[in-house]
Motif scaffolding. Structure first.
Motif, short mmCIF file in Angstrom:
data_model
loop_
_atom_site.label_atom_id
_atom_site.label_comp_id
_atom_site.label_asym_id
_atom_site.label_seq_id
_atom_site.Cartn_x
_atom_site.Cartn_y
_atom_site.Cartn_z
N PRO A 49 10.23 -21.61 16.23
CA PRO A 49 11.36 -20.68 16.25
C PRO A 49 11.33 -19.57 15.21
O PRO A 49 11.85 -18.48 15.45
CB PRO A 49 12.57 -21.59 16.03
CG PRO A 49 12.12 -22.94 16.49
CD PRO A 49 10.67 -23.01 16.17
N LYS A 50 10.74 -19.84 14.02
CA LYS A 50 10.79 -18.81 12.98
C LYS A 50 9.71 -19.08 11.93
O LYS A 50 9.33 -20.23 11.68
CB LYS A 50 12.16 -18.77 12.31
CG LYS A 50 12.44 -17.51 11.49
CD LYS A 50 13.90 -17.44 11.07
CE LYS A 50 14.21 -16.13 10.36
NZ LYS A 50 15.64 -16.06 9.94
N GLY A 51 9.23 -18.01 11.31
CA GLY A 51 8.24 -18.14 10.24
C GLY A 51 8.51 -17.15 9.13
O GLY A 51 9.16 -16.12 9.33
N VAL A 52 8.01 -17.48 7.94
CA VAL A 52 8.07 -16.59 6.79
C VAL A 52 6.65 -16.44 6.27
O VAL A 52 5.97 -17.43 5.99
CB VAL A 52 8.99 -17.14 5.68
CG1 VAL A 52 8.87 -16.29 4.41
CG2 VAL A 52 10.43 -17.18 6.16
N TYR A 53 6.19 -15.21 6.16
CA TYR A 53 4.84 -14.92 5.66
C TYR A 53 4.94 -14.26 4.29
O TYR A 53 5.68 -13.29 4.10
CB TYR A 53 4.09 -14.01 6.63
CG TYR A 53 2.89 -13.35 6.00
CD1 TYR A 53 1.86 -14.12 5.44
CD2 TYR A 53 2.76 -11.96 5.95
CE1 TYR A 53 0.75 -13.52 4.85
CE2 TYR A 53 1.66 -11.36 5.37
CZ TYR A 53 0.66 -12.14 4.81
OH TYR A 53 -0.42 -11.55 4.22
N THR A 54 4.16 -14.77 3.33
CA THR A 54 4.16 -14.25 1.97
C THR A 54 3.14 -13.13 1.83
O THR A 54 1.94 -13.37 1.73
CB THR A 54 3.84 -15.36 0.96
OG1 THR A 54 4.68 -16.48 1.19
CG2 THR A 54 4.05 -14.85 -0.47
N SER A 55 3.62 -11.90 1.82
CA SER A 55 2.80 -10.74 1.53
C SER A 55 2.93 -10.46 0.02
O SER A 55 3.05 -11.39 -0.77
CB SER A 55 3.24 -9.55 2.38
OG SER A 55 2.45 -8.41 2.14
N THR A 56 2.96 -9.21 -0.38
CA THR A 56 3.02 -8.86 -1.80
C THR A 56 3.35 -7.38 -1.95
O THR A 56 3.03 -6.58 -1.05
CB THR A 56 1.67 -9.15 -2.49
OG1 THR A 56 1.68 -8.60 -3.81
CG2 THR A 56 0.50 -8.54 -1.73
N VAL A 57 3.96 -6.99 -3.07
CA VAL A 57 4.09 -5.56 -3.35
C VAL A 57 2.74 -4.97 -3.70
O VAL A 57 2.60 -3.74 -3.78
CB VAL A 57 5.11 -5.28 -4.49
CG1 VAL A 57 6.49 -5.77 -4.12
CG2 VAL A 57 4.64 -5.85 -5.82
N GLY A 58 1.73 -5.82 -3.89
CA GLY A 58 0.38 -5.32 -4.12
C GLY A 58 -0.17 -4.49 -2.97
O GLY A 58 -1.13 -3.74 -3.16
N VAL A 59 0.42 -4.61 -1.78
CA VAL A 59 -0.04 -3.76 -0.66
C VAL A 59 0.29 -2.29 -0.92
O VAL A 59 -0.26 -1.42 -0.25
CB VAL A 59 0.55 -4.22 0.69
CG1 VAL A 59 0.15 -5.65 1.01
CG2 VAL A 59 2.07 -4.07 0.72
N PHE A 60 1.19 -2.02 -1.88
CA PHE A 60 1.49 -0.64 -2.27
C PHE A 60 0.50 -0.13 -3.32
O PHE A 60 0.52 1.06 -3.66
CB PHE A 60 2.90 -0.53 -2.86
CG PHE A 60 4.00 -1.01 -1.96
CD1 PHE A 60 3.92 -0.89 -0.58
CD2 PHE A 60 5.14 -1.59 -2.50
CE1 PHE A 60 4.96 -1.32 0.24
CE2 PHE A 60 6.18 -2.02 -1.69
CZ PHE A 60 6.10 -1.90 -0.32
#
Length: 330
Positions: A108-119
């Motif tokens: 039903p739902k997921g949370v993916y951990t990205s980062t402000v490092g993509v900026f």
């Protein structure tokens, strides 16, 4: 509720698992190394062998869960282009595997951990979730996480995957094994003679960062990203705060970013001939030369209730716990 989590043997993922258990949820954690998972089992977490780079190894343990937290990732600064294949295999293909399986199993739902490092280096700007930076990147971590965020997660969300992205900044706290944790350890051991001038981060305590993950699962809108970074402080300011807390002198030598960038170029030439210590590789020097890793958390505050503590509230307990662990007298 029953949740599946990757990266639970790591710094952020471990705290996410602890908070989920504390709230009464069932947690199944994917683990590559059973030996590292005993603390999780002691908490009551169910552990399942597997690897995010092997999609089928996760299928049985993900089946039937109410939500997925994909926290696992590759993070090494200083390895340079030699680590490109490993970074992409874990951060890009591993993320694709987890999210594809989430869709196949109709979770039903997921949370993916990205980062402000993509900026990457924001050069003092404090961007929000609408900002996109396309390179060049300072290190392979940023580059691979950008690919995972924009070329894997976002297209799958547009196709209907019920996923929420969270973007932490610098995360600190007891037990941190990241570059920031290593810097604080060097400082406490009086082995940090100099720090770069102008280098600054958004600092969030690991407990607040993990709470932001749980809030994203509970309140985050599928298809949206939320920056869960903390308040801004320079590295110099953080270590001067550390001096007031511990009495250990902060480094008095503040390196000029321009000199560090020149040193990075030289290290790039030398590193092509002889191996360099990780601290002095071109990638490491570039990544710390007066850079700012910023992100505005207004949306997360407004929509999730995210409320990271100020640095002067989170750093004292962190440093004192680290001193105890290192055997440094207070």
């Amino acid at each position: 509720m029953r949740y599946f989590i990757t990266g639970a043997t790591g710094f952020i993922g471990g705290e996410v698992a602890r908070q989920l258990i504390a709230e009464g949820h069932e947690v199944v954690a994917l683990v590559r190394s059973p030996a590292k998972a005993q603390p999780l089992r002691d908490l009551g977490v169910e552990t399942a062998p597997g690897d995010i780079t092997d999609k089928e190894s996760m299928r049985a343990s993900m089946t039937g869960v109410d939500g997925v937290y994909h926290v696992a990732g590759w993070y090494k600064i200083g390895s340079g282009i030699k680590a490109r294949d490993e970074a992409e295999r874990i951060n890009v293909q591993g993320t694709r595997n987890v999210l594809e399986l989430m869709g196949e199993l109709e979770i039903p739902k997921g949370v993916y951990t990205s980062t402000v490092g993509v900026f990457s280096d924001t050069h003092g700007r404090v961007p929000d979730e609408t900002y996109r930076y396309d390179g060049p990147f300072l290190n392979e971590y940023e580059r691979s996480k950008s690919l995972a965020h924009y070329e894997v997660a976002e297209p799958m969300m547009r196709d209907g995957l019920p996923l929420v992205i969270v973007q932490p900044g610098v995360v600190y706290g007891p037990g941190d094994t990241s570059e920031i944790g290593a810097t604080l350890t060097q400082y406490l051991r009086r082995r940090l003679p100099a720090v770069p001038r102008g280098t600054a981060y958004c600092w969030a305590h690991v407990e607040d960062t993990a709470r932001g993950h749980l809030q994203a699962m509970d309140k985050g809108a599928p298809g949206e990203a939320y920056i869960i970074a903390g308040p801004i402080a320079t590295l110099i300011d953080a270590l001067e705060l550390g001096q007031r807390i511990t009495g250990i002198p902060a480094p008095r030598i503040h390196l000029v970013p321009g000199m560090m960038k020149v040193a990075a170029r030289l290290a790039g030439l030398i590193g092509g001939l002889v191996p360099l210590p990780n601290t002095y590789t071109a990638e490491t020097l570039r990544t710390s030369a007066g850079v700012t890793y910023f992100g505005a958390n207004d949306k997360a505050r407004r929509e999730l209730g995210f409320a990271p503590r100020p640095l002067d509230e989170g750093l004292p307990g962190t440093l004192l716990a680290m001193m105890d662990q290192l055997g440094i007298e207070r």
